[in-house]
Write a protein that holds these residues in place. Sequence first.
Motif, PDB file in Angstrom:
ATOM      1  N   LYS A  31       0.835  -1.208   0.000  1.00  0.00           N
ATOM      2  CA  LYS A  31       0.000   0.000   0.000  1.00  0.00           C
ATOM      3  C   LYS A  31       0.864   1.250   0.000  1.00  0.00           C
ATOM      4  O   LYS A  31       2.042   1.211   0.372  1.00  0.00           O
ATOM      5  N   GLN A  32       0.251   2.380  -0.365  1.00  0.00           N
ATOM      6  CA  GLN A  32       1.022   3.620  -0.332  1.00  0.00           C
ATOM      7  C   GLN A  32       1.382   3.962   1.109  1.00  0.00           C
ATOM      8  O   GLN A  32       0.667   3.623   2.045  1.00  0.00           O
ATOM      9  N   GLY A  33       2.536   4.600   1.264  1.00  0.00           N
ATOM     10  CA  GLY A  33       3.020   4.949   2.598  1.00  0.00           C
ATOM     11  C   GLY A  33       3.863   3.861   3.236  1.00  0.00           C
ATOM     12  O   GLY A  33       4.436   4.073   4.295  1.00  0.00           O
ATOM     13  N   GLU A  34       3.960   2.708   2.568  1.00  0.00           N
ATOM     14  CA  GLU A  34       4.667   1.587   3.202  1.00  0.00           C
ATOM     15  C   GLU A  34       6.058   1.352   2.609  1.00  0.00           C
ATOM     16  O   GLU A  34       6.311   1.621   1.443  1.00  0.00           O
ATOM     17  N   ILE A  35       6.935   0.819   3.478  1.00  0.00           N
ATOM     18  CA  ILE A  35       8.219   0.287   3.014  1.00  0.00           C
ATOM     19  C   ILE A  35       8.215  -1.205   3.324  1.00  0.00           C
ATOM     20  O   ILE A  35       7.937  -1.609   4.453  1.00  0.00           O
ATOM     21  N   HIS A  36       8.469  -2.014   2.303  1.00  0.00           N
ATOM     22  CA  HIS A  36       8.545  -3.468   2.477  1.00  0.00           C
ATOM     23  C   HIS A  36       9.977  -3.920   2.215  1.00  0.00           C
ATOM     24  O   HIS A  36      10.630  -3.407   1.317  1.00  0.00           O
ATOM     25  N   ALA A  37      10.433  -4.884   3.007  1.00  0.00           N
ATOM     26  CA  ALA A  37      11.734  -5.489   2.721  1.00  0.00           C
ATOM     27  C   ALA A  37      11.498  -6.923   2.273  1.00  0.00           C
ATOM     28  O   ALA A  37      10.579  -7.589   2.751  1.00  0.00           O
ATOM     29  N   LEU A  38      12.319  -7.362   1.330  1.00  0.00           N
ATOM     30  CA  LEU A  38      12.233  -8.730   0.832  1.00  0.00           C
ATOM     31  C   LEU A  38      13.593  -9.388   1.030  1.00  0.00           C
ATOM     32  O   LEU A  38      14.598  -8.900   0.518  1.00  0.00           O
ATOM     33  N   MET A  39      13.595 -10.460   1.837  1.00  0.00           N
ATOM     34  CA  MET A  39      14.844 -11.176   2.087  1.00  0.00           C
ATOM     35  C   MET A  39      14.729 -12.578   1.491  1.00  0.00           C
ATOM     36  O   MET A  39      13.650 -12.992   1.093  1.00  0.00           O
ATOM     37  N   GLY A  40      15.821 -13.295   1.494  1.00  0.00           N
ATOM     38  CA  GLY A  40      15.781 -14.659   0.971  1.00  0.00           C
ATOM     39  C   GLY A  40      17.159 -15.061   0.483  1.00  0.00           C
ATOM     40  O   GLY A  40      17.958 -14.208   0.092  1.00  0.00           O
ATOM     41  N   SER A 189      23.919   6.445   5.302  1.00  0.00           N
ATOM     42  CA  SER A 189      23.493   7.574   4.486  1.00  0.00           C
ATOM     43  C   SER A 189      22.393   7.142   3.508  1.00  0.00           C
ATOM     44  O   SER A 189      21.371   7.823   3.356  1.00  0.00           O
ATOM     45  N   ILE A 190      22.560   5.987   2.881  1.00  0.00           N
ATOM     46  CA  ILE A 190      21.550   5.500   1.943  1.00  0.00           C
ATOM     47  C   ILE A 190      20.256   5.138   2.673  1.00  0.00           C
ATOM     48  O   ILE A 190      19.152   5.419   2.192  1.00  0.00           O
ATOM     49  N   ALA A 191      20.378   4.571   3.873  1.00  0.00           N
ATOM     50  CA  ALA A 191      19.180   4.255   4.664  1.00  0.00           C
ATOM     51  C   ALA A 191      18.407   5.542   4.980  1.00  0.00           C
ATOM     52  O   ALA A 191      17.172   5.585   4.865  1.00  0.00           O
ATOM     53  N   ASN A 192      19.129   6.596   5.338  1.00  0.00           N
ATOM     54  CA  ASN A 192      18.458   7.875   5.610  1.00  0.00           C
ATOM     55  C   ASN A 192      17.790   8.435   4.362  1.00  0.00           C
ATOM     56  O   ASN A 192      16.693   8.986   4.434  1.00  0.00           O
ATOM     57  N   ASN A 193      18.467   8.277   3.224  1.00  0.00           N
ATOM     58  CA  ASN A 193      17.883   8.728   1.956  1.00  0.00           C
ATOM     59  C   ASN A 193      16.560   8.006   1.697  1.00  0.00           C
ATOM     60  O   ASN A 193      15.574   8.617   1.291  1.00  0.00           O
ATOM     61  N   ILE A 194      16.550   6.713   1.924  1.00  0.00           N
ATOM     62  CA  ILE A 194      15.342   5.921   1.658  1.00  0.00           C
ATOM     63  C   ILE A 194      14.210   6.369   2.577  1.00  0.00           C
ATOM     64  O   ILE A 194      13.073   6.558   2.148  1.00  0.00           O
ATOM     65  N   LYS A 195      14.549   6.609   3.852  1.00  0.00           N
ATOM     66  CA  LYS A 195      13.514   7.061   4.795  1.00  0.00           C
ATOM     67  C   LYS A 195      12.965   8.425   4.410  1.00  0.00           C
ATOM     68  O   LYS A 195      11.764   8.667   4.503  1.00  0.00           O
ATOM     69  N   SER A 196      13.848   9.321   3.956  1.00  0.00           N
ATOM     70  CA  SER A 196      13.340  10.656   3.627  1.00  0.00           C
ATOM     71  C   SER A 196      12.577  10.652   2.304  1.00  0.00           C
ATOM     72  O   SER A 196      11.714  11.480   2.068  1.00  0.00           O
ATOM     73  N   PHE A 197      12.877   9.671   1.439  1.00  0.00           N
ATOM     74  CA  PHE A 197      12.138   9.554   0.173  1.00  0.00           C
ATOM     75  C   PHE A 197      10.716   9.052   0.409  1.00  0.00           C
ATOM     76  O   PHE A 197       9.756   9.480  -0.244  1.00  0.00           O
ATOM     77  N   SER A 198      10.580   8.160   1.351  1.00  0.00           N
ATOM     78  CA  SER A 198       9.287   7.524   1.614  1.00  0.00           C
ATOM     79  C   SER A 198       8.271   8.536   2.138  1.00  0.00           C
ATOM     80  O   SER A 198       8.569   9.335   3.021  1.00  0.00           O
ATOM     81  N   VAL A 204       7.989   1.731  -1.181  1.00  0.00           N
ATOM     82  CA  VAL A 204       9.339   1.264  -1.503  1.00  0.00           C
ATOM     83  C   VAL A 204       9.434  -0.230  -1.196  1.00  0.00           C
ATOM     84  O   VAL A 204       8.954  -0.685  -0.160  1.00  0.00           O
ATOM     85  N   LEU A 205      10.013  -0.963  -2.142  1.00  0.00           N
ATOM     86  CA  LEU A 205      10.306  -2.384  -1.915  1.00  0.00           C
ATOM     87  C   LEU A 205      11.824  -2.549  -1.919  1.00  0.00           C
ATOM     88  O   LEU A 205      12.484  -2.295  -2.931  1.00  0.00           O
ATOM     89  N   LEU A 206      12.351  -2.948  -0.766  1.00  0.00           N
ATOM     90  CA  LEU A 206      13.800  -3.079  -0.585  1.00  0.00           C
ATOM     91  C   LEU A 206      14.177  -4.539  -0.616  1.00  0.00           C
ATOM     92  O   LEU A 206      13.703  -5.313   0.217  1.00  0.00           O
ATOM     93  N   ILE A 207      15.039  -4.917  -1.541  1.00  0.00           N
ATOM     94  CA  ILE A 207      15.512  -6.293  -1.559  1.00  0.00           C
ATOM     95  C   ILE A 207      16.878  -6.320  -0.894  1.00  0.00           C
ATOM     96  O   ILE A 207      17.762  -5.551  -1.287  1.00  0.00           O
ATOM     97  N   THR A 208      17.033  -7.117   0.130  1.00  0.00           N
ATOM     98  CA  THR A 208      18.309  -7.111   0.847  1.00  0.00           C
ATOM     99  C   THR A 208      18.617  -8.439   1.512  1.00  0.00           C
ATOM    100  O   THR A 208      17.728  -9.218   1.829  1.00  0.00           O
ATOM    101  N   HIS A 209      19.893  -8.668   1.711  1.00  0.00           N
ATOM    102  CA  HIS A 209      20.354  -9.852   2.428  1.00  0.00           C
ATOM    103  C   HIS A 209      20.564  -9.574   3.900  1.00  0.00           C
ATOM    104  O   HIS A 209      20.700 -10.481   4.698  1.00  0.00           O
ATOM    105  N   TYR A 210      20.717  -8.297   4.220  1.00  0.00           N
ATOM    106  CA  TYR A 210      21.294  -7.974   5.516  1.00  0.00           C
ATOM    107  C   TYR A 210      20.332  -7.320   6.485  1.00  0.00           C
ATOM    108  O   TYR A 210      19.479  -6.534   6.100  1.00  0.00           O
ATOM    109  N   GLN A 211      20.534  -7.636   7.744  1.00  0.00           N
ATOM    110  CA  GLN A 211      19.759  -7.041   8.817  1.00  0.00           C
ATOM    111  C   GLN A 211      20.057  -5.551   8.949  1.00  0.00           C
ATOM    112  O   GLN A 211      19.170  -4.767   9.294  1.00  0.00           O
TER     113      GLN A 211
END
Length: 253
Positions: A31-40, A189-198, A204-211
């Motif tokens: 939904k709008q307003g959300e940030i989702h992370a996808l791990m695997g 710095s990139i994490a802050n960028n993502i938060k301020s973009f949202s 935002v859908l973030l694909i990541t391996h890391y905690q």
Amino acid sequence: MTINKKILEIKDLYASVQGKNILNGLNLSIKQGEIHALMGKNGSGKSTLAKVIAGHPYYEIKKGQIIMNEEDITNEEPDIRSHKGIFLGFQYPIEIPGVSNIDFLRLAYNSKQKVIQEKELDPLSFFDLINKKLDQINMNNLFLDRYVNEGFSGGEKKKNEILQMFVLNKKLSILDEIDSGLDMDALKSIANNIKSFSNNENAVLLITHYQRLIDYVMPNYVHVMDQGKIIYTGDQSTAAYIEKYGYNYIKQN
Ligand code: ADP
Ligand code: MG
């Protein structure tokens, strides 16, 4: 009370490449307003999912639907999807020798403006806009005149994807392993960028391996993908469990 609209809905999606099934009945709703992370795990199909959402022609959709803002885009061409509001930052950003970054960004920006029937910008006005965006994300303007991604370090390429995300400002931005190869400062710095973009209008859908990235960004949902489908959805604590016990913990529980 505002009811947040669904930006993306994927229903029972099956996709294959060169006869090999990679997505196997995947469901996902954002939904709008959300940030989702996808791990695997490596090879679970995360990048494939990102490319299938963006409409990469290599992948064949066998079954299921991709709905964007209540419109079925399952069989749309990639440029139409982009116009409907999808941005994909690649795991391995491509280099485009001979094309300067600022020309590339202006071209992409103006093509979006055209579709939404807003004003296209000449080089000077675009230069103003881009400098504001660079300030916002704490990036220096030496990047602008260099050829797109050519000779950029891993971290610079990732930062450049973030810049594109800010300039294009789409409804749904998908970032594939934006955190790989970053040192701690660049990651923060990139994490802050993502938060301020949202914001309440986008997702935002973030694909990541890391905690680590998940700890900083604090997404609303963390999904775990295995063999082409989402097998578990939890909150941020999911990432900590995976870090501690591995992906098998999720499978067994
Ligand atoms: P992840 O991003 O989760 O590591 P990928 O989506 O990149 O996983 O890959 C999932 C599986 O699909 C892997 O086994 C990979 O080898 C295969 N695959 C992905 N793209 C292609 C392609 N273009 N041709 C052949 N196999 C592919
Ligand atoms: Mg991948």
